[in-house]
Design a protein around this motif. Sequence first.
Motif, mmCIF file in Angstrom:
data_model
loop_
_atom_site.group_PDB
_atom_site.id
_atom_site.type_symbol
_atom_site.label_atom_id
_atom_site.label_comp_id
_atom_site.label_asym_id
_atom_site.label_seq_id
_atom_site.Cartn_x
_atom_site.Cartn_y
_atom_site.Cartn_z
ATOM 1 N N SER A 97 0.805 -1.226 0.000
ATOM 2 C CA SER A 97 0.000 0.000 0.000
ATOM 3 C C SER A 97 0.836 1.272 0.000
ATOM 4 C CB SER A 97 -0.964 0.001 1.194
ATOM 5 O OG SER A 97 -1.867 -1.079 1.105
ATOM 6 N N ASP A 134 -1.187 -9.839 -3.590
ATOM 7 C CA ASP A 134 -2.565 -10.328 -3.626
ATOM 8 C C ASP A 134 -2.691 -11.568 -4.490
ATOM 9 O OD1 ASP A 134 -5.265 -9.384 -2.561
ATOM 10 O OD2 ASP A 134 -5.746 -9.834 -4.649
ATOM 11 N N ARG A 157 -0.072 -2.068 6.228
ATOM 12 C CA ARG A 157 -1.219 -1.625 5.436
ATOM 13 C C ARG A 157 -1.402 -2.654 4.326
ATOM 14 N NH1 ARG A 157 -0.283 4.854 4.281
ATOM 15 N NH2 ARG A 157 -0.489 5.593 6.435
ATOM 16 N N LEU A 184 -5.724 -4.520 0.203
ATOM 17 C CA LEU A 184 -7.029 -5.128 0.475
ATOM 18 C C LEU A 184 -7.718 -5.586 -0.805
ATOM 19 C CD1 LEU A 184 -8.235 -2.746 3.323
ATOM 20 C CD2 LEU A 184 -7.227 -5.025 3.510
ATOM 21 N N VAL A 235 -5.976 -11.133 -0.461
ATOM 22 C CA VAL A 235 -5.751 -10.840 0.950
ATOM 23 C C VAL A 235 -7.019 -11.087 1.754
ATOM 24 C CG1 VAL A 235 -5.328 -8.962 2.586
ATOM 25 C CG2 VAL A 235 -3.886 -9.194 0.568
ATOM 26 N N THR A 236 -8.164 -10.647 1.207
ATOM 27 C CA THR A 236 -9.434 -10.791 1.925
ATOM 28 C C THR A 236 -9.811 -12.253 2.100
ATOM 29 O OG1 THR A 236 -10.140 -8.665 0.995
ATOM 30 C CG2 THR A 236 -11.840 -10.067 1.957
ATOM 31 N N TYR A 269 -7.463 -13.846 4.742
ATOM 32 C CA TYR A 269 -7.808 -13.410 6.089
ATOM 33 C C TYR A 269 -9.076 -14.109 6.583
ATOM 34 C CZ TYR A 269 -8.785 -9.949 9.827
ATOM 35 O OH TYR A 269 -9.041 -9.325 11.018
#
Length: 257
Positions: free
Chosen positions: A8, A89, A133, A136, A140-141, A144
């Motif tokens: 980020s 990602d 950071r 997203l 990554v989502t 997680y």
Amino acid sequence: MGARERSSAGDPVRTLELLWREPGQGGPARGPKQRTTVDAVVAAALEIADAEGLGALTMRSVAAKLGVTPMATYTYVPGKAELLDLMLDTVYHAMPRADLTGMPWRDKVSVIAAENRALLAAHSWVAYVPTTRPPLGPGVTAKYDHELRAFDGLGLSDVEMDAALTYLLGFVTSVARIAIDTARAAADSGESDHEWWERAAPLLERVMPAERYPLAARVGAAAGQAHDSAYSADHAYDFGLARTLDGLAAMIESRAG
């Protein structure tokens, strides 16, 4: 690692647009037929980083691998900062994710640790990219969400679940870094840890006599004999994961009680 070689670090809006694009999209819609795609740029960057490390990754090196001009790559990705987020990602999205259904919580957490250890072994550069950071994107989502399932239903608050996962992944990353550094040292020096210690031993015996440093001599000798080196990443991982699970168990059991 450069100041911008963290997650980020680029333009947040453009990065998120690229991260959440539909597969195959992301290139300009008008003008002459394009010679590449965002996906191809990311794939080329991953090949370079996996083989040579982030130090070798530049927009120019990516362009050379794709057979296009350096300026052409900027048509698809604004710069290296955004490219790094796309790379992270992508590898997160491609991670194998085991079905955790029905497993005891210790087994679930152990699986999450093993999945991340395998990722860092395959993409060692990831271990050195700060992700305070996180990019997203969908990878990554999904990662997680999957990993939080190991802590769901154990009586932990949402904040504690996030902290427990962070604690686990911090342990895995720290052990992975030492393993990577050890392998790099052997490759750079052209000799194994065992060979290095054999050459250094005579001098160390003179400057570090056992009678002056009795604990260091005794414990160091025992560890060296056990690992045939000063350090074993496998032993550190197994030992540390067991202690991590024990620490989490104390908190989880206190909630149950």
